[in-house]
Every structure is written in C-alpha cells, then in structure tokens.
Motif scaffolding. Structure first.
Motif, short mmCIF file in Angstrom:
data_model
loop_
_atom_site.label_atom_id
_atom_site.label_comp_id
_atom_site.label_asym_id
_atom_site.label_seq_id
_atom_site.Cartn_x
_atom_site.Cartn_y
_atom_site.Cartn_z
N VAL A 120 33.98 48.11 57.48
CA VAL A 120 35.28 48.69 57.80
C VAL A 120 35.14 50.21 57.81
CG1 VAL A 120 36.00 48.72 55.36
CG2 VAL A 120 37.73 48.76 57.17
N LEU A 121 35.81 50.86 58.75
CA LEU A 121 35.87 52.32 58.75
C LEU A 121 36.77 52.78 57.59
CD1 LEU A 121 36.33 53.04 62.57
CD2 LEU A 121 34.30 53.58 61.20
N VAL A 122 36.36 53.85 56.91
CA VAL A 122 37.11 54.34 55.75
C VAL A 122 38.25 55.21 56.27
CG1 VAL A 122 36.98 55.56 53.55
CG2 VAL A 122 35.00 54.27 54.38
N THR A 123 39.36 54.57 56.59
CA THR A 123 40.48 55.26 57.23
C THR A 123 41.12 56.29 56.32
OG1 THR A 123 41.96 53.46 56.57
CG2 THR A 123 40.97 53.33 58.77
N LEU A 148 27.54 53.46 52.80
CA LEU A 148 28.39 54.25 53.69
C LEU A 148 27.52 54.81 54.80
CD1 LEU A 148 30.76 56.44 51.44
CD2 LEU A 148 31.31 54.35 52.66
N ASN A 149 27.83 54.44 56.02
CA ASN A 149 27.11 54.89 57.21
C ASN A 149 27.90 56.05 57.80
OD1 ASN A 149 25.61 55.01 59.57
ND2 ASN A 149 25.89 52.86 60.11
N TYR A 150 27.26 57.23 57.96
CA TYR A 150 28.05 58.43 58.21
C TYR A 150 27.35 59.38 59.18
CZ TYR A 150 29.99 63.08 57.16
OH TYR A 150 30.52 64.34 57.24
N LEU A 180 24.99 56.59 50.34
CA LEU A 180 25.50 57.31 51.51
C LEU A 180 24.33 57.64 52.43
CD1 LEU A 180 27.75 58.88 53.02
CD2 LEU A 180 27.30 60.80 51.46
N ALA A 181 24.35 57.11 53.64
CA ALA A 181 23.20 57.25 54.55
C ALA A 181 23.66 57.77 55.89
CB ALA A 181 22.51 55.90 54.73
N GLY A 182 22.91 58.75 56.44
CA GLY A 182 23.28 59.20 57.77
C GLY A 182 22.81 60.60 58.10
N ASP A 183 23.55 61.19 59.04
CA ASP A 183 23.26 62.52 59.57
C ASP A 183 24.35 63.46 59.05
OD1 ASP A 183 22.96 64.83 61.04
OD2 ASP A 183 23.15 63.88 63.01
#
Length: 270
Positions: A120-123, A148-150, A180-183
């Motif tokens: 789910v997107l963290v709205t 968390l994909n970010y 927390l993983a991403g760019d």
C-alpha cells in the motif's frame, strides 16, 4: 558484442557472496530507469539475471502507465524461468506533481517469504513527499518486517524535506521492524540522516557511489552516492550489503546504461 553477451560476461565476473543459509534473507533495491514498455526482452532477461539470487526485490521508477505494470509482469515471468517461484505486487500511481508520477514494485520468492500485509502507498505522507513510499510486510523464518520502497524528489528540490517526514514516520512506528530501501537523492552523510543515526538506524552503504555517468571521466563511471538501505540495527542483524556493479568497465558503460543509470543495492540480514 551484444548487451546480452556483455552482461553474461559481467555476471560471471561478479563475486557477490550470496547466502546459502536458510535463516538469512536478502533484499535488493534498484531504481530501474523508465521501467516500462521500452525495455526489450533481452533487457528484461538481463535484469532478471542480475536479480535472480535475491529473495525480495524493490523497484523504483516503474512507469505509471500500463507499460510499467506490464514490465514488472514480464520480469516476474523471466524470474520464474530461472529456478524459483516468484510473486509480485505493483503500487498504484503516486499522487505526484506533473511528470513526477510513477509506480513501485515488489517481487519476492514465495518459498522464502510470506506476505503479512499487502502493499500500500503510505498516503499519510503524501502531503510532504512527491512520491509516497510503498510499504509491504513480510514474514521470513518466523520473523515479521516491513519494507518501505521509496524514491525521493530530485537533489535540487530539497529531498531533505521528505527525509525528515520519513524519519518521523519510522520513529512513530518503532513497534515495527522497518527497512527503508530506495533512491534518496542525497548521500547518507547529509545531516538530515542524523535523526536515523541517533535512533539506532544504520545504512548499508557509507558513501558508495551508485549512479552512472553518461561517459567515463578519468576511467571512472560512477557518480553520486544516493541509493541505500536503512535498517533498525537493534531489530535486524546485518550479514552483508553492497552495490552490484553490472558495468565493470568503461567500454561497457553505454550498453549497460540501457538497463539503468543506477546500480542495485543489496542487503543480507537476519
């Protein structure tokens, strides 16, 4: 020489230690530039070959239109041909300013992971970020954790505003084991990450460059240290982490940039 043959040679030369122990879980995060219908069958196969040995894959920059979701499905099909059964989840398009909207994706080995909470997107963060992170909860070896994909806004657009919101969110959910993983479009040395560091969060990479230049400069093709994985060092035991350099040499840079202008970052943990 074709990009397929080049990548085959690169993969043979990579010596990334992957776990053979059932109690370890591996996560890889990758900003795959414009991941959509423009990716050819060979490129999808090459991407799958790079990612096949990991348990969870978090992808940023999935094209928001139909082609993006289709590319993720094509990647899952290709991974399924390589010896393990994979499932996947694709987010809705982010609620972003014009031309900044994208989707995220998770792919995971069904033999290693069980989904505890669907993606789910963290709205609740959409008022302070351009692209809401995409969260999923998994269970591996009897332990539950959240990923968390970010993908942050550009460096010139003050991504530290978003990082502050993310740190608040994660500290408000300290009962969860959040990765927390991403760019991040910022190096981990930026002072905005101090809140994480003061609360027992650590980063996999410490200044390792993960973006690709358009051409080599003094025999160097790596540019900015912006992709990373941040984890709770109390709840998660780090086994290994690093970036996957699928380029290897300047003469392969042009062809390899067709896959992405970022390196994947991986983490092995308990």
């Amino acid at each position: 020489m074709s990009i397929k043959h080049l990548l085959f040679i690169v993969i043979l030369t990579l010596s990334i230690p992957l776990s053979t122990h059932a109690q370890e879980t591996s996560l890889v995060t990758w900003n795959i530039r414009d991941f959509g219908k423009t990716k050819s069958a060979d490129e999808i196969e090459n991407i799958a070959e790079i990612l096949r040995d990991y348990d969870i894959i978090a992808i940023q920059e999935v094209v928001a239109g139909y082609g993006g979701s289709q590319a993720v499905a094509r990647l899952a099909d290709e991974l399924n041909r390589k010896g393990s059964k994979w499932d996947y989840s694709i987010s809705y398009a982010t609620k972003s300013p014009k031309y900044k909207t994208e989707k995220y994706a998770f792919l995971w080995k069904t033999s290693k992971l069980k989904v505890v909470e669907k993606g789910v997107l963290v709205t609740e963060l959409d008022s302070c970020v351009y692209r809401e992170p995409y969260r999923m909860r998994f269970e591996a070896n009897g332990k539950i954790f959240t990923v968390l994909n970010y993908h942050s806004r550009k460096y010139s657009e003050q991504p530290e505003i978003e990082i502050n919101c993310l740190s608040d969110y994660m500290l408000n959910h300290k009962d969860e084991n959040i990765i927390l993983a991403g760019d991040f479009n910022l190096p981990i040395s930026h002072r905005v990450f101090n809140t994480f560091k003061e609360n027992n969060f650590k980063a996999c990479l410490n200044g390792d460059k993960t973006t690709l230049k358009q051409s080599c400069d003094n025999h160097t093709y790596l540019n900015h240290a912006v992709d990373n994985i941040i984890y709770d060092s109390i709840k998660t035991k780090l086994i290994d982490c690093g970036s996957i350099d699928f380029v290897q040499s300047c003469d392969q840079l042009y062809d390899m940039r067709m896959l992405s202008d970022h390196l994947p970052v991986y983490m092995k943990f308990q």
